[in-house]
Write an enzyme that holds these catalytic residues in place. Sequence first.
Site, PDB file in Angstrom:
ATOM      1  N   LYS A 280     -20.962 -35.574  17.030  1.00  0.00           N
ATOM      2  CA  LYS A 280     -19.837 -36.195  16.336  1.00  0.00           C
ATOM      3  C   LYS A 280     -18.619 -36.285  17.264  1.00  0.00           C
ATOM      4  CE  LYS A 280     -20.935 -34.435  11.683  1.00  0.00           C
ATOM      5  NZ  LYS A 280     -20.969 -35.722  10.966  1.00  0.00           N
ATOM      6  N   ARG A 354     -30.374 -34.706   4.928  1.00  0.00           N
ATOM      7  CA  ARG A 354     -31.574 -35.166   4.213  1.00  0.00           C
ATOM      8  C   ARG A 354     -32.833 -34.483   4.734  1.00  0.00           C
ATOM      9  NH1 ARG A 354     -30.008 -41.131   5.892  1.00  0.00           N
ATOM     10  NH2 ARG A 354     -28.015 -40.030   5.793  1.00  0.00           N
TER      11      ARG A 354
END
Length: 499
Positions: A280, A354
Site C-alpha cells: 500500500k 477475502r
Amino acid sequence: MEFFVKSGSSDKQKAGCLILGIFDSRKLSPQAQLVDELTDGYLSGILRSGDMEGKLGQTLLLHSIPNSNCDRILLVGCGKEREFNVANYQKVSKKIIKILHETGTTDALNCLTMLNVKGQDLYWKIRFAIEAANDALYSFDQLKSKKSETRKPLRKVTYLIDSRADLPQSELAINHAEAISKGQSFTKDLANLPGNICHPSYLAEQATKLAEDYAAMSVDVLDESELKEMGAGAFVSVSQGSAQPGKMIAMEYMGGEKDAKPLVFVGKGITFDTGGISLKPGAGMDEMKYDMGGAASVFGLMKSIAEMDLPINVIGFVAAAENMPASNASRPGDIVTTLSGQTVEILNTDAEGRLVLCDALTYIEKYDPEIVIDIATLTGAVIIALGHHATGLMSNNNPLAHEIENASDMTQDRVWRLPIWDDYHSQLKSNFADFSNLGGRPAGSITAGCFLAKFTKKYRWAHLDIAGTAWRSGAQKGATGRPVPLLSQIVLNRVSKAS
C-alpha cells in the site's frame, strides 16, 4: 456512569441539572412549560430576551432558577417539532452529555425522553439516549503516560417517564443499552490498539478472557500450523508472511437449547495490513490497524449478548492474521488451494481479506449454522459507493437480507444492499485457477462479495462490508464501534421472535 428511570412531573423534581427541550421559534416543550409556570415565566422570559431560538443543537445552561429545586437547568434546542426524528434526538443526546460532563454536573435528570420522537416508543428513546451518551463519553487514552481527567465528571443520569407502568420497558432499555454499549466500547478498544499490541495472539487471549468472564461461553483456537495441515491454503497464504502466526478463533456462546442451530458471525481480523507484496502507499497506512474492524465487532457482539444473557446459541468466529511483505509472503500470480478445494489465483496480495474469510466460511460449515453473517473492512470501493454513512450489504438469501435491513432501520446503524448477480462473477475469471481474488476496478465491492459467495452455498449467508463505517479519519480519528448495535439487534430480534 449510571443510568436510571423515574416517573413524575418535570416541575416537581430535584436534581443537579434538569434537561428540558425547546423547539424552534422559542416554543417550550410540555415539560419546559410546567417548569416555566413553576418559575413564574422565568424560562419564557429568558427566551424572549433572545438568548436562544430553539434551533437544533443549541444549548443554554441556567443557574439560580427561582422556585426550582434544581441547581441548574439545561435548555436544549430540538429544532422543528415536526422534524424531531431519531437522528436529531441522537445528536442532541450526545451534545448534552458532553456539556454536562465538562461543566461539573454530577447528576442530571433528562426530560427529553418524554418528547415525541418520530416513530419511536419509550424503549427506543431511552436506549438511544444511553447508547449516544456512552458513545459521546468514550475515550481511548490507555496508552498515554498522562491520562486526561475530568474534575467533577457526570456520574448519574435519570430519565423521566410519565408513569410507573412504563418502568419495566424502561429498565429493559437500560439493560440492553448498557450491554450493547459495553460491547461497542470493547470493539473500539480492540480496533484502536496498534498492531504491535493487538495481533492474532492478543485476540486469542481476549477471547479466552471472555470465556473466563461468562459461563455460557467457551473458546477454541486453531493455530496457523493446524490450518496449514487441514488445507486452509488461502488463509495461510496471507498469514505466512508475518512473524505473528495467524489464528482462527471460535467463541461459542450456548445460551439456547442444546440442539438449536447457532447464528454464526464471522469477522475479518487482519490486525495490520501492509498490502503484502502489493504494498500500500505509505500515507495513511497507520489506519490499517483498523483492518480487523470486522473481528473487533464480533468480539463486541459476543460481549453484548453475554452481558444480556440471551437464550440463544451464537458463534463468533474470527479469522486473524497479519498481511506483511516478507520473503516468504505470497506473490501476485501465486495459486493456492482453499479449504473448500477450490483454487484461487492471487492477482493482488492486498485483496487478502477475502482469502482469510473464504477458508473461515468453509470451516464454519461444521456448526450447521442457522444463518451466517460475515463482517469485514473488505474494500475501499464501498466507500466510493456509499461513503461513510452506510455499510454495504450483500446476501444469497432475500429473507436474511430483509432481516438485516429491518434491524438496521431499528438501530439507525445503516446498511444498503448491493447485488451479487451472476453477471459480476465473470470478472473473477482466471486462465490458471478456478477463479482469481480480484475483479478489477468496476464494482469492486460487489465482486469481492461474489468471491465470498462461492464459499457459502451450503447455508444462508450475508456479507457486511464495513470499510466505510468502522472508523473515522482526521481530527476525530478512531473506531466507531459499528456495526455492534446492528448485530446485537439481529440477535435480539431472533430471541424476541422465538419467545
